[in-house]
Design an enzyme around this catalytic site. Structure first.
Site, PDB file in Angstrom:
ATOM      1  CG  ASP A 270      -2.280  -0.428   1.039  1.00 32.73           C
ATOM      2  OD1 ASP A 270      -2.728  -0.439  -0.124  1.00 32.73           O
ATOM      3  OD2 ASP A 270      -2.940  -0.784   2.030  1.00 32.73           O
TER       4      ASP A 270
ATOM      5  CE  LYS B 124      -4.808  -2.224  -1.207  1.00 38.71           C
ATOM      6  NZ  LYS B 124      -5.420  -1.063  -0.520  1.00 38.71           N
TER       7      LYS B 124
ATOM      8  CD  GLU C 277      -7.305   3.746   0.732  1.00 43.34           C
ATOM      9  OE1 GLU C 277      -7.992   4.758   1.002  1.00 43.34           O
ATOM     10  OE2 GLU C 277      -6.890   2.957   1.593  1.00 43.34           O
TER      11      GLU C 277
ATOM     12  CD  GLU D 258     -11.876  -1.338   2.913  1.00 42.56           C
ATOM     13  OE1 GLU D 258     -10.815  -1.040   2.333  1.00 42.56           O
ATOM     14  OE2 GLU D 258     -12.012  -1.288   4.155  1.00 42.56           O
TER      15      GLU D 258
HETATM   16  O1  KIV Z   1      -4.852  -1.830   4.214  1.00 42.68           O
HETATM   17  C1  KIV Z   1      -5.365  -2.923   3.962  1.00 42.68           C
HETATM   18  O2  KIV Z   1      -5.156  -3.933   4.651  1.00 42.68           O
HETATM   19  C2  KIV Z   1      -6.236  -3.003   2.795  1.00 42.68           C
HETATM   20  C3  KIV Z   1      -7.089  -4.233   2.661  1.00 42.68           C
HETATM   21  C4  KIV Z   1      -8.071  -4.292   3.733  1.00 42.68           C
HETATM   22  C5  KIV Z   1      -7.675  -4.336   1.335  1.00 42.68           C
HETATM   23  O3  KIV Z   1      -6.275  -2.118   2.019  1.00 42.68           O
END
Ligand code: KIV
Length: 257
Positions: free
Chosen positions: A81, A110, A112, A176
């Site tokens: 992330d 990843k 958002e 989500e």
């Molecule tokens: O931060 C995280 O763990 C996530 C998942 C819940 C998809 O983004």
């Protein structure tokens, strides 16, 4: 395109994608035997550090945990992330994504958001950084944590954003807390896999936070199924250890030098 990414995309309409979060090596070594995708999620902010929100998670924290996870991941696709504020514009995003990729040796990042971060995603993809999208409930920026897809404008926006992310070059999208029928429509309308969390079984795959799945997190969450109660197992072990120490049953000769 990277082989692992291609393999994941090819799973769409063939077999379900299995994904979990990991924040450290030992857990990652276990998950690696069963998962297609292992995510170092910024959920570690609340799960490990008790932060009020994921907005407090820093790039350095993500990188250190990802380095630990990397040591345990040999087969799965490892995604990291990008924390809040680290992809404010294409230039900053590229600098930080490059740092994440080079320091952690992960396979992808990843981010958002939808339309607002399109240029950012395009820039990363153009620079050969694979991007996983994240739509629906967005913990980094949403003010309330309610499921998405009740209102028509919300449904249209999520569907439109999903198409835009696909066009921008994202290889997969996490959905989500998305309403069941909307998850079905989004999954049908795009050719990259959707990975759901609280988004029904209409997605191409599922992801959960590992602490929730094993019951390490004591709180109950509607979309989580607890597959074990690891707190009881740990409590039993620690209780036995404490009794042994107090009764001088541990350590014995065989545990001594
Ligand atoms: O931060 C995280 O763990 C996530 C998942 C819940 C998809 O983004």
């Amino acid at each position: 395109m990277d082989k692992k990414i291609l393999k994941l995309i090819n799973k769409k309409n063939k077999s379900k994608i299995v994904s979990l979060t990991a924040y450290s090596k030992n857990i990652a070594t276990i998950l690696d035997n069963f998962c297609d995708v292992i995510l170092v999620g910024d959920s570690l902010g609340s799960v490990l550090y008790n932060y009020k929100s994921t907005r407090e998670v820093s790039l350095d924290i993500m990188i250190e945990h990802s380095k630990s996870v990397r040591m345990g991941v040999k087969k799965s696709l490892m995604v990291v992330d990008m924390p809040y504020n680290t992809y404010k514009n294409p230039k900053i995003a590229l600098k930080n994504a490059k740092k994440i990729m080079s320091k952690t040796k992960c396979d992808a990042v990843k981010l958002e958001g939808g339309k607002k971060i399109l240029k950012i995603i395009q820039t990363l993809v153009k620079n050969k950084i694979p991007v996983m999208g994240h739509l629906g409930l967005l913990p980094q920026t949403d003010k309330t944590f309610k499921y998405k897809g009740r209102k028509i404008f919300e449904r249209n926006k999520i569907l439109n954003d999903a198409k835009l992310l696909e066009d921008a070059g994202a290889f997969s999208i996490v959905l989500e807390c998305v309403e069941t029928s909307l998850a079905k429509i989004v999954t049908k309308k795009i050719s990259i896999p959707t990975i759901g969390i609280g988004a029904s079984n209409n997605c191409d795959g599922q992801i959960l936070v590992i602490d929730d799945l094993i019951g390490l997190n004591p709180t109950d969450v509607r979309f989580v199924k607890k597959y074990s109660n690891i707190r009881n197992t740990i409590a039993k072990a620690v209780s036995n250890y404490s009794k042994d120490v107090r009764k001088k049953k541990f350590p014995l000769k065989k545990q001594s030098y």
